[in-house]
Every structure is written in structure tokens, then in C-alpha cells.
Design a protein around this motif. Structure first.
Motif, PDB file in Angstrom:
ATOM      1  N   LYS A  66      94.324  71.690  81.503  1.00 24.59           N
ATOM      2  CA  LYS A  66      93.760  72.336  80.275  1.00 24.59           C
ATOM      3  C   LYS A  66      93.199  73.397  80.671  1.00 24.59           C
ATOM      4  O   LYS A  66      92.165  73.580  81.442  1.00 24.59           O
ATOM      5  N   GLY A  67      93.345  74.679  79.835  1.00 24.49           N
ATOM      6  CA  GLY A  67      92.118  75.726  79.949  1.00 24.49           C
ATOM      7  C   GLY A  67      90.948  75.594  79.088  1.00 24.49           C
ATOM      8  O   GLY A  67      91.156  74.804  78.168  1.00 24.49           O
ATOM      9  N   PRO A  68      89.602  76.222  78.858  1.00 23.67           N
ATOM     10  CA  PRO A  68      88.787  76.374  78.102  1.00 23.67           C
ATOM     11  C   PRO A  68      89.564  76.565  76.492  1.00 23.67           C
ATOM     12  O   PRO A  68      90.063  77.554  76.102  1.00 23.67           O
ATOM     13  N   ILE A  69      89.012  75.810  76.578  1.00 23.81           N
ATOM     14  CA  ILE A  69      88.089  76.713  74.541  1.00 23.81           C
ATOM     15  C   ILE A  69      87.878  76.656  74.154  1.00 23.81           C
ATOM     16  O   ILE A  69      86.420  75.926  73.700  1.00 23.81           O
ATOM     17  N   THR A  70      87.276  78.483  73.351  1.00 19.58           N
ATOM     18  CA  THR A  70      85.579  78.632  72.180  1.00 19.58           C
ATOM     19  C   THR A  70      85.304  77.509  71.350  1.00 19.58           C
ATOM     20  O   THR A  70      86.925  77.245  70.352  1.00 19.58           O
ATOM     21  N   THR A  71      84.425  76.749  71.233  1.00 24.73           N
ATOM     22  CA  THR A  71      84.576  76.504  70.098  1.00 24.73           C
ATOM     23  C   THR A  71      82.481  77.285  69.562  1.00 24.73           C
ATOM     24  O   THR A  71      81.630  77.969  70.355  1.00 24.73           O
ATOM     25  N   PRO A  72      83.436  77.431  68.146  1.00 22.63           N
ATOM     26  CA  PRO A  72      81.806  79.027  68.107  1.00 22.63           C
ATOM     27  C   PRO A  72      80.968  78.342  67.354  1.00 22.63           C
ATOM     28  O   PRO A  72      81.524  77.165  66.892  1.00 22.63           O
ATOM     29  N   ILE A  73      80.239  78.190  67.787  1.00 18.93           N
ATOM     30  CA  ILE A  73      78.067  78.182  66.816  1.00 18.93           C
ATOM     31  C   ILE A  73      78.556  78.255  65.765  1.00 18.93           C
ATOM     32  O   ILE A  73      78.474  79.069  64.887  1.00 18.93           O
ATOM     33  N   GLY A  74      77.934  77.103  65.597  1.00 23.83           N
ATOM     34  CA  GLY A  74      77.465  76.596  63.721  1.00 23.83           C
ATOM     35  C   GLY A  74      78.246  77.194  62.343  1.00 23.83           C
ATOM     36  O   GLY A  74      77.832  77.055  61.370  1.00 23.83           O
ATOM     37  N   CYS A  75      79.521  77.271  62.978  1.00 20.85           N
ATOM     38  CA  CYS A  75      80.476  76.933  61.533  1.00 20.85           C
ATOM     39  C   CYS A  75      80.844  75.970  61.875  1.00 20.85           C
ATOM     40  O   CYS A  75      80.924  75.006  62.670  1.00 20.85           O
ATOM     41  N   GLY A  76      82.331  75.960  60.801  1.00 20.55           N
ATOM     42  CA  GLY A  76      82.737  74.777  60.045  1.00 20.55           C
ATOM     43  C   GLY A  76      83.584  74.121  61.734  1.00 20.55           C
ATOM     44  O   GLY A  76      83.891  73.252  61.226  1.00 20.55           O
ATOM     45  N   PHE A  77      84.098  74.959  63.009  1.00 22.13           N
ATOM     46  CA  PHE A  77      84.966  74.225  63.572  1.00 22.13           C
ATOM     47  C   PHE A  77      84.185  73.486  64.054  1.00 22.13           C
ATOM     48  O   PHE A  77      83.696  73.356  65.191  1.00 22.13           O
ATOM     49  N   GLN A  78      85.206  72.104  64.745  1.00 16.80           N
ATOM     50  CA  GLN A  78      84.630  70.638  65.516  1.00 16.80           C
ATOM     51  C   GLN A  78      85.101  71.500  67.268  1.00 16.80           C
ATOM     52  O   GLN A  78      85.881  72.365  67.261  1.00 16.80           O
ATOM     53  N   SER A  79      84.382  70.908  68.177  1.00  9.78           N
ATOM     54  CA  SER A  79      84.713  71.080  69.350  1.00  9.78           C
ATOM     55  C   SER A  79      86.347  70.565  70.000  1.00  9.78           C
ATOM     56  O   SER A  79      86.330  69.233  69.605  1.00  9.78           O
ATOM     57  N   ILE A  80      87.548  71.344  70.253  1.00 10.81           N
ATOM     58  CA  ILE A  80      88.388  70.332  70.659  1.00 10.81           C
ATOM     59  C   ILE A  80      88.681  69.697  71.562  1.00 10.81           C
ATOM     60  O   ILE A  80      89.318  68.581  71.825  1.00 10.81           O
ATOM     61  N   ASN A  81      87.662  69.981  72.578  1.00  9.41           N
ATOM     62  CA  ASN A  81      87.242  69.990  73.730  1.00  9.41           C
ATOM     63  C   ASN A  81      87.041  68.101  73.614  1.00  9.41           C
ATOM     64  O   ASN A  81      87.452  67.505  74.392  1.00  9.41           O
ATOM     65  N   VAL A  82      85.870  68.168  72.721  1.00  7.31           N
ATOM     66  CA  VAL A  82      84.980  67.222  72.316  1.00  7.31           C
ATOM     67  C   VAL A  82      85.955  66.303  71.290  1.00  7.31           C
ATOM     68  O   VAL A  82      86.116  64.787  72.093  1.00  7.31           O
ATOM     69  N   LEU A  83      87.100  66.897  70.750  1.00  2.57           N
ATOM     70  CA  LEU A  83      87.712  65.700  70.219  1.00  2.57           C
ATOM     71  C   LEU A  83      89.244  65.094  70.633  1.00  2.57           C
ATOM     72  O   LEU A  83      89.128  63.698  70.748  1.00  2.57           O
ATOM     73  N   LEU A  84      88.920  65.456  71.989  1.00  7.85           N
ATOM     74  CA  LEU A  84      90.505  65.319  72.795  1.00  7.85           C
ATOM     75  C   LEU A  84      89.711  64.153  73.403  1.00  7.85           C
ATOM     76  O   LEU A  84      90.434  63.335  73.910  1.00  7.85           O
ATOM     77  N   ARG A  85      88.473  64.404  73.914  1.00 12.12           N
ATOM     78  CA  ARG A  85      87.706  63.072  74.905  1.00 12.12           C
ATOM     79  C   ARG A  85      87.847  62.368  74.102  1.00 12.12           C
ATOM     80  O   ARG A  85      88.429  60.794  74.512  1.00 12.12           O
ATOM     81  N   LYS A  86      87.021  62.224  72.855  1.00 13.11           N
ATOM     82  CA  LYS A  86      87.135  61.393  72.179  1.00 13.11           C
ATOM     83  C   LYS A  86      87.977  60.765  71.845  1.00 13.11           C
ATOM     84  O   LYS A  86      88.413  59.146  71.998  1.00 13.11           O
ATOM     85  N   LYS A  87      89.439  61.119  70.990  1.00 14.72           N
ATOM     86  CA  LYS A  87      90.598  60.599  70.684  1.00 14.72           C
ATOM     87  C   LYS A  87      91.097  59.378  71.756  1.00 14.72           C
ATOM     88  O   LYS A  87      91.786  59.227  71.412  1.00 14.72           O
ATOM     89  N   TYR A  88      91.068  60.718  72.911  1.00 13.26           N
ATOM     90  CA  TYR A  88      91.670  59.324  74.221  1.00 13.26           C
ATOM     91  C   TYR A  88      91.186  58.371  74.270  1.00 13.26           C
ATOM     92  O   TYR A  88      91.495  58.060  75.869  1.00 13.26           O
ATOM     93  N   ASP A  89      89.723  58.622  74.373  1.00 11.17           N
ATOM     94  CA  ASP A  89      88.900  57.347  74.932  1.00 11.17           C
ATOM     95  C   ASP A  89      88.872  57.944  76.495  1.00 11.17           C
ATOM     96  O   ASP A  89      88.994  57.237  77.854  1.00 11.17           O
ATOM     97  N   LEU A  90      88.475  59.575  77.246  1.00  7.50           N
ATOM     98  CA  LEU A  90      88.559  60.053  78.379  1.00  7.50           C
ATOM     99  C   LEU A  90      87.806  59.608  78.490  1.00  7.50           C
ATOM    100  O   LEU A  90      86.481  60.978  78.457  1.00  7.50           O
ATOM    101  N   PHE A  91      86.745  58.250  78.862  1.00  8.50           N
ATOM    102  CA  PHE A  91      85.648  58.095  79.203  1.00  8.50           C
ATOM    103  C   PHE A  91      84.797  58.360  80.063  1.00  8.50           C
ATOM    104  O   PHE A  91      83.297  58.450  80.509  1.00  8.50           O
ATOM    105  N   SER A  92      85.138  59.009  81.237  1.00  4.80           N
ATOM    106  CA  SER A  92      84.856  59.102  82.549  1.00  4.80           C
ATOM    107  C   SER A  92      84.975  60.604  82.248  1.00  4.80           C
ATOM    108  O   SER A  92      86.413  61.212  83.218  1.00  4.80           O
TER     109      SER A  92
END
Ligand code: NAD
Length: 332
Positions: A66-92
């Protein structure tokens, strides 16, 4: 033939992902890439940040580069990077940091691996406004979350003949949360009597790392400290352009550089492709292609040692594509 999901991302993502794909293909690894994208660019065209086909592809292939994905600060977008790690329980979140000869840095013998917990801590996104002028966030640490990342760090140390693991915390102040993480580290360390547990408070760790980084071999820590220490350690070996990473779960893994989308240099063919190429090499290792992984890592090291085709962040003037070509030539 391996099936791999390829997510170019945005900013410098598509440029460095293309570089990594070309290098992996030139190494002769047979990969059937399933190219899907997510992020702000996709949102503009399709109205969703992550289209369903991205999830379907990751769930089918169980492995992604995966390449990096921008997370705009302070608006309604959640971080896709954090979302993928949480959704698939990529804990390490595993981030090897190693001096590459030829890069002008103050320390020549840094060789450590950071294990950052990837699903808990202040990154759970549990924030709320409690008055007009105040907000708060939840820092959650669990025994399950702590134990599995600490065990991953000790297992790595054990398999790679490392003699010590440093647990980084602030348990003197956050006695319940960081205290639990530290307690888990002490318990797991007892199962590995041949590996020394270094207990280091986060602020002291920052100073130790910028003064005597070679005293550390494996570092394990919670999500926020791990995020910050990863960038600090990247700085010790030449910056974010050279440090790879992996997000690993029970049976799924997403490989990506530590760096972000670097909007200032995006689209200019200036980004250093090393971090994503080395993330690709980590992915090959995970896929059992150890020999090809080493060939790629050695070609990167050799290209940097030669010093002829280096991107601007490393003091050179080569483009992303020139450096990538030089790496491929050093592989053949
Ligand atoms: P960044 O990593 O994008 O950039 C920090 C600095 O490092 C900049 O000066 C940049 O030019 C430089 N840099 C980074 N990668 C480089 C490369 N390959 N070659 C040369 N120089 C490089 O961090 P940032 O500016 O804090 O974040 C930009 C965006 O990226 C934000 O939206 C952030 O949320 C996002 N981000 C995404 C990820 C991810 O997708 N995993 C990780 C970190 C940040």
C-alpha cells in the motif's frame, strides 16, 4: 504466482508504488497484482473513501502493498490507514530501522526493529467534546492487545538471535494503562530468560535514541509512542524515505512505508522510492520469497553506497524513476 492487492494511495504514493512494482517484477517474482485504490482522489470521483472492491480484494488476497494515503487534519475524514489496521486487526506494526552505508548520518551502527501496537491506545478514535472549550480522548490498553504485540517482539528477538527487547512506556504517570503494558512485558519476558528486558520511559527513550541508538535491538511499545519513535528512528538513518514497514495480523498483512503522502513533493518525480521498495522486500519475505527479497535489499544498499543515483532527500539530484532504474540495474 502470488496474488497481491496493490493500493497506490495518493500524493507520492502512486510514484513510489510504481517503483516498487517495477523492482519486484524485475527481480522475477511472479505476482498477479489486483490494483485498487482508496483516499481523497477516489472520494472526489466516486463519493466514497474506500470502495467496496478494496475490502473485497484485501479479504481475498490477504496481503497488500500500500502507498500512503492523505488524512486531512480536523475535518470529517477518518484515517483510512488506521481504519484498515483496525478492521483487519493488523495488530503488529513492524518497522526495521537500519543504517545504510552511503547515507550521511551521525550514527553508523543503527540496527533495530520497532514493534508498535497498532489497534489500541489513543488511536481508537474515541474522542469527544466535553464543553465549548474542552475535548477528551480515550486511551485504552488491554491485556490481549499488549500481550500479542509484546510476544511478537520477543518471538522476533528469539528467532533473530537478538539479546534484548526494550519496552517503552510512561507507567510512572499512566499507572493503569502503561502500567498494564509494562506488566505484560515483564510477564512475557519471563518466558524468554535468554533475552534481557530493558524498561525505558518514553522521554528518556527519545534522548537515548538520539545519543546512543546502537544500544537498542528490538523496541516494543504502544501505538502513539510507536508512531512518534518510528519517525525519530527514521531520522537516525536518513529520514522517512528509507524506512519500510509492515502491518501484520493473524492471517493478513499490509506492507507500507512509514512515511506519508508528502504532498509538497507529490507528482514531481522526486520522492525516494527506497522505503516502499524495502516494504515490498519485507512482503516477499513474508510470502516465502526470501532469496528475491534479499536480492532487492542488496540492490538498494548497493545503489545508495554507489551514491550516483540518489534522490534529493539523500543529498542527490536523481529522480524517483532514475533511482529505481539504478536499483534494477544493480539487481541484474
Ligand atoms: P510525510 O511522511 O508525508 O512527510 C514528512 C516529510 O518527509 C516531508 O518533508 C516529506 O517531503 C518527507 N518525505 C516523506 N516521504 C518521503 C519520500 N519517500 N522521499 C522523500 N521525502 C519524503 O508526513 P506528513 O507531511 O506529516 O503527512 C502527509 C500526509 O500523509 C498526512 O495526510 C498524513 O495523515 C498522511 N500519512 C499517511 C500515512 C500512511 O498512509 N500510512 C503515514 C503517515 C502520514
Amino acid at each position: 504466482m502470488h496474488q497481491v492487492t496493490l493500493i497506490p494511495g495518493d500524493g507520492i504514493g502512486p510514484e513510489v508504488i510504481e517503483a516498487a512494482k517495477n523492482v519486484i517484477e524485475a527481480a522475477g517474482v511472479q505476482i498477479d497484482w489486483d490494483i485498487v485504490n482508496a483516499g481523497a482522489d477516489v472520494y472526489e470521483n466516486e463519493g466514497v473513501l474506500i470502495p467496496e472492491r478494496v475490502f473485497e480484494s484485501i479479504e481475498k488476497n490477504k496481503i497488500a502493498l500500500k502507498g500512503p494515503i492523505t488524512t486531512p487534519i480536523g475535518c470529517g475524514f477518518q484515517s483510512i490507514n488506521v481504519l484498515l489496521r483496525k478492521k483487519y486487526d493488523l495488530f503488529s506494526n513492524v518497522r526495521p530501522v537500519k543504517t545504510i552505508p552511503g547515507i550521511n548520518v551521525p550514527f553508523q551502527h543503527v540496527d533495530l526493529v520497532i514493534f508498535r501496537e497498532n489497534t489500541e491506545d489513543l488511536y481508537m478514535g474515541l474522542e469527544k467534546k466535553i464543553s465549548e472549550d474542552a475535548a477528551e480522548a480515550v486511551k485504552r490498553i488491554t491485556k490481549k492487545g499488549s500481550t500479542r504485540i509484546i510476544r511478537a517482539a520477543f518471538d522476533y528477538a528469539d528467532k533473530n538471535n537478538k539479546t534484548k527487547v526494550a519496552v517503552v512506556h510512561k507507567a510512572n504517570i499512566m499507572k493503569l494503562t502503561d502500567g498494564l503494558f509494562l506488566q505484560c512485558a515483564r510477564e512475557i519476558a519471563e518466558e524468554y530468560p535468554h533475552i534481557h528486558l530493558q524498561e525505558v520511559i518514553i522521554d528518556n527513550m527519545c534522548m537515548q535514541l538520539v545519543m546512543h541508538p546502537s544500544q537498542f535491538e528490538v523496541i516494543v511499545t504502544t501505538n502513539l509512542y510507536g508512531d512518534i519513535l518510528s519517525d525519530l528512528c527514521a531520522g537516525l538513518v536518513g529520514g522517512l524515505g528509507v524506512v519500510p514497514g509492515a502491518n501484520i495480523g493473524e492471517n493478513m498483512a499490509v506492507f507500507e512505508a512509514v512515511h506519508g503522502s508528502a504532498p509538497v513533493i507529490a507528482g514531481k518525480n522526486m520522492a525516494n522510492p527506497t522505503a516502499v521498495i524495502l516494504s515490498g522486500a519485507m512482503m516477499l519475505d513474508y510470502l516465502g520469497e526470501r532469496e528475491k527479497s534479499q536480492v532487492i535489499s542488496q540492490a538498494v544498499t548497493e545503489t545508495i553506497r554507489q551514491g550516483k543515483y540518489l534522490t534529493k532527500d539523500l543529498g542527490g539530484s536523481a529522480s524517483t524513476t532514475d533511482m529505481t532504474k539504478a536499483i534494477i540495474e544493480n539487481m541484474l
